[in-house]
Design a protein around this motif. Structure first.
Motif, short mmCIF file in Angstrom:
data_model
loop_
_atom_site.label_atom_id
_atom_site.label_comp_id
_atom_site.label_asym_id
_atom_site.label_seq_id
_atom_site.Cartn_x
_atom_site.Cartn_y
_atom_site.Cartn_z
N MET A 82 20.46 24.30 -6.24
CA MET A 82 21.36 25.35 -5.78
C MET A 82 21.77 25.12 -4.33
SD MET A 82 19.97 28.97 -7.36
CE MET A 82 20.94 29.95 -6.20
N MET A 83 20.82 24.67 -3.51
CA MET A 83 21.10 24.51 -2.09
C MET A 83 22.01 23.32 -1.81
SD MET A 83 19.64 27.12 -0.98
CE MET A 83 19.75 27.90 -2.60
N GLN A 84 22.19 22.44 -2.81
CA GLN A 84 23.08 21.30 -2.63
C GLN A 84 24.54 21.70 -2.85
OE1 GLN A 84 21.57 18.40 -1.58
NE2 GLN A 84 23.67 17.73 -1.11
N GLN A 85 24.77 22.94 -3.28
CA GLN A 85 26.13 23.43 -3.50
C GLN A 85 26.57 24.26 -2.29
OE1 GLN A 85 26.69 24.74 -7.91
NE2 GLN A 85 24.53 25.11 -7.40
N ASP A 132 14.76 30.84 6.67
CA ASP A 132 14.61 29.95 7.82
C ASP A 132 15.05 28.51 7.56
OD1 ASP A 132 12.96 31.79 9.68
OD2 ASP A 132 11.87 31.86 7.79
N LEU A 133 14.86 28.05 6.33
CA LEU A 133 15.08 26.63 6.04
C LEU A 133 15.80 26.48 4.71
CD1 LEU A 133 14.61 23.59 6.51
CD2 LEU A 133 12.29 23.88 5.60
N ILE A 134 16.91 25.75 4.74
CA ILE A 134 17.71 25.47 3.55
C ILE A 134 17.91 23.96 3.48
CG2 ILE A 134 19.95 25.78 2.45
CD1 ILE A 134 20.18 28.43 4.09
N PHE A 135 17.44 23.35 2.39
CA PHE A 135 17.68 21.90 2.28
C PHE A 135 17.95 21.51 0.83
CE2 PHE A 135 13.10 22.49 2.08
CZ PHE A 135 12.62 21.55 1.18
N GLY A 136 18.74 20.45 0.68
CA GLY A 136 19.19 20.00 -0.62
C GLY A 136 18.24 19.00 -1.27
N THR A 137 18.77 18.31 -2.26
CA THR A 137 17.93 17.44 -3.10
C THR A 137 17.67 16.07 -2.51
OG1 THR A 137 19.92 16.69 -4.28
CG2 THR A 137 18.74 18.59 -5.19
N HIS A 138 18.38 15.70 -1.45
CA HIS A 138 18.30 14.32 -0.95
C HIS A 138 17.48 14.16 0.31
CE1 HIS A 138 21.33 13.75 -3.94
NE2 HIS A 138 22.26 14.40 -3.28
N VAL A 139 16.86 15.24 0.79
CA VAL A 139 16.15 15.16 2.08
C VAL A 139 14.72 15.67 2.01
CG1 VAL A 139 18.25 15.24 3.50
CG2 VAL A 139 17.15 17.38 2.78
N VAL A 140 14.14 15.68 0.82
CA VAL A 140 12.76 16.16 0.69
C VAL A 140 11.83 15.39 1.61
CG1 VAL A 140 10.79 16.30 -0.89
CG2 VAL A 140 13.05 17.03 -1.66
N HIS A 141 12.06 14.09 1.74
CA HIS A 141 11.19 13.24 2.58
C HIS A 141 11.23 13.66 4.04
CE1 HIS A 141 15.18 11.44 2.94
NE2 HIS A 141 14.78 10.90 4.07
N VAL A 167 17.35 26.15 9.99
CA VAL A 167 17.69 24.74 9.80
C VAL A 167 18.33 24.58 8.42
CG1 VAL A 167 16.77 22.39 9.53
CG2 VAL A 167 15.88 23.91 11.33
N VAL A 168 19.49 23.93 8.39
CA VAL A 168 20.21 23.69 7.13
C VAL A 168 20.48 22.19 7.02
CG1 VAL A 168 22.27 24.17 5.76
CG2 VAL A 168 21.29 25.96 7.24
N GLU A 169 20.01 21.58 5.94
CA GLU A 169 20.22 20.15 5.69
C GLU A 169 20.59 19.96 4.23
OE1 GLU A 169 20.30 17.67 7.69
OE2 GLU A 169 19.32 18.36 9.52
N ASN A 170 21.89 19.93 3.94
CA ASN A 170 22.32 19.79 2.55
C ASN A 170 23.66 19.05 2.44
OD1 ASN A 170 23.93 21.79 3.64
ND2 ASN A 170 23.78 23.15 1.88
N SER A 171 23.86 18.06 3.28
CA SER A 171 25.13 17.34 3.28
C SER A 171 25.30 16.55 1.98
CB SER A 171 25.21 16.39 4.48
OG SER A 171 24.12 15.48 4.46
#
Length: 479
Positions: free
Chosen positions: A122-125, A140-149, A165-169
């Protein structure tokens, strides 16, 4: 694509050792912050929605958090960090996420140091993350499927700045190895072999949120498989959006069938399962491999989605009804006791009742053990979202009931044939006090009384079926 081009493309998707070293440095920084902020081990609450791939992702998230010094709790009220790993496959799943996130606002108000994180599909959209940013300012933190590491880095920024922090490019996807894993089971293991999808079925959001197909190296898969077996794992499930495509991007002489044989050759007593298979890439070589490998479960989950060729074409599935049934015929020829399960969508845009009846006739012909049935859920960003959809929800509901009623009858007929047969079962735990349960190789659940009060969880046992029901059977231990 030539082998060298494939290798160069693959290198671009691999997270470098330098980047992973950087995350390990952030891990040490986070540990220091947590030790200063908390007088006890901080606790994380993690809730996972969706597919087995999401579960595997959460096990890696848990591994990272455990390495950072977190413990875990099943009680959201006791958590210092709440994380929801989200699913975007259907509208209902999204609605549940919004409801659950809204419910923890009170906890954030009571404990300003509480960290609330959302990740996953969902967060990747962008439309979803924008809604979260606007309507749920306490996240506080939103991140997509490609940055789990990169979780150590992202968490450090939240802890030190107090800012969101938002990381979902957008990304075609990456492969990150050497992430610690905290598994939910000591005897069942999820083993991702590839990520992403290239198929772009018109109803499906997965390629847009999971990126393109990318295979893990044979070496890393085999290393993890051996570690699972050495740790006592008895049931290994290989994961991918389309495992049948494994290896196409590696530039090596390896495919999914060959990988299965390699894992089958590992010493030990264990079962190999896999999901999901796409019919367009399911080959006779794969079916022969399943038949010949003693550790590979004789169970095939092969989604057909619709039994009508026009609808299949509109879905961009790239096979026909006839091709699917030919695969089933050959599979049953080489594996007479094969159990088959599948996914079906009812009410795809424009599907007529006569076209729906083609789906009914297909399940009558194949005799599936069970089906995962869904009413079409429009996903913004997919082609099917824009298609005319004149059939009412009520009519789709009637068709859905007709399908599930038919499958219930078929399932009861299949389980009836199991009476008095003997199966080797991996005991998974207790269904209720005194009653154990486990699955056959064909993925049918069996319940059976424990013997002499002995808990056989995580052990293979032999069970005779005494009472077939519709979706499960009951039996008795004979060994």
């Amino acid at each position: 694509m030539r082998p060298l081009e494939k290798e160069n493309n693959r290198k671009q998707k691999l997270i470098t050792d330098e980047e992973m070293d950087k995350q390990r440095e952030y891990s040490e920084l986070v540990k220091t912050v947590l030790e200063t902020r908390y007088h006890k081990k901080p606790l994380a609450f993690i809730h996972t929605y969706g597919c087995q791939g999401n579960v595997a992702d959460s096990e890696r998230i848990q591994g990272i958090l455990e390495d950072l010094g977190y413990g875990f709790t099943d009680e959201v009220e006791k958590a210092d960090l709440i994380l929801y790993n989200t699913c975007a496959i259907r509208e209902h799943a999204e609605d549940r996420i919004y409801g659950n996130v809204g419910a923890v606002k009170k906890l954030k108000r009571e404990n300003p140091n509480l960290i609330i994180a959302l990740c996953g599909c969902m967060m990747q959209q962008k439309r979803v993350s924008d809604k979260i940013i606007k309507s749920y300012p306490f996240v506080d933190l939103i991140f997509g499927t490609h940055v789990v590491h990169r979780l150590p880095e992202m968490l450090y920024r939240v802890l030190c700045t107090g800012k969101r922090v938002v990381e979902n490019s957008d990304s075609d996807g990456v492969i990150a190895e050497d992430i610690p894993v905290r598994r939910d089971s000591s005897f069942k293991g999820w083993l991702p072999i590839m990520y992403g999808c290239n198929n772009f079925c018109t109803y499906c959001i997965v390629p847009y949120v999971r990126g393109r197909e990318r295979s893990r190296s044979v070496e890393n898969i085999m290393k993890e498989a051996r570690e699972l077996v050495a740790s006592g794992c008895k049931d290994i499930t290989l994961l991918g959006q389309n495992v049948n495509s494994y290896g196409k991007d590696l530039g090596e002489d390896v495919n999914f069938a060959k990988l299965l044989r390699m894992i089958n050759d590992i010493d030990g007593d264990f079962i190999i399962r896999f999901m999901t298979s796409h019919p367009k890439d399911c080959t006779r070589e794969l079916l022969d491999t399943m038949a010949e490998c003693d550790k590979v479960a004789k169970h095939l989950h092969l989604p057909f989605q619709s039994g009508n060729n026009r609808v299949l074409s509109e879905m961009n599935r790239r096979y026909t009804r006839e091709q699917y049934l030919e695969l089933v015929r050959y599979a049953r020829e080489v594996m007479p006791d094969l159990s088959m399960t599948s996914d079906v969508i009812v009410g795809f845009p424009g599907e007529t009742y006569d076209e729906f009846k083609d789906t009914l006739s297909l399940i009558e012909e194949v005799k599936f053990t069970s089906l995962y049935t869904f009413i079409f859920s429009p996903r913004p960003g997919t082609k099917a979202y824009e298609m005319p959809d004149p059939v009412s929800r009520e009519e789709k509901g009637r068709r859905f009931k007709e399908l599930t009623d038919a499958q219930e009858r078929i399932a009861a007929e299949r389980t009836a044939k199991m009476k008095d047969k003997v199966y080797r079962v991996l005991c998974e735990g207790y269904a209720r006090p005194g009653i154990l349960n486990g699955r056959t190789q064909g993925n049918v659940m069996i319940e059976f009384p424990e013997k002499s009060g002995v808990d056989m969880t995580g052990e293979f046992c032999t069970v005779k079926v005494t009472e077939p029901l519709t979706w499960i059977v009951r039996g008795e231990l004979i060994v």
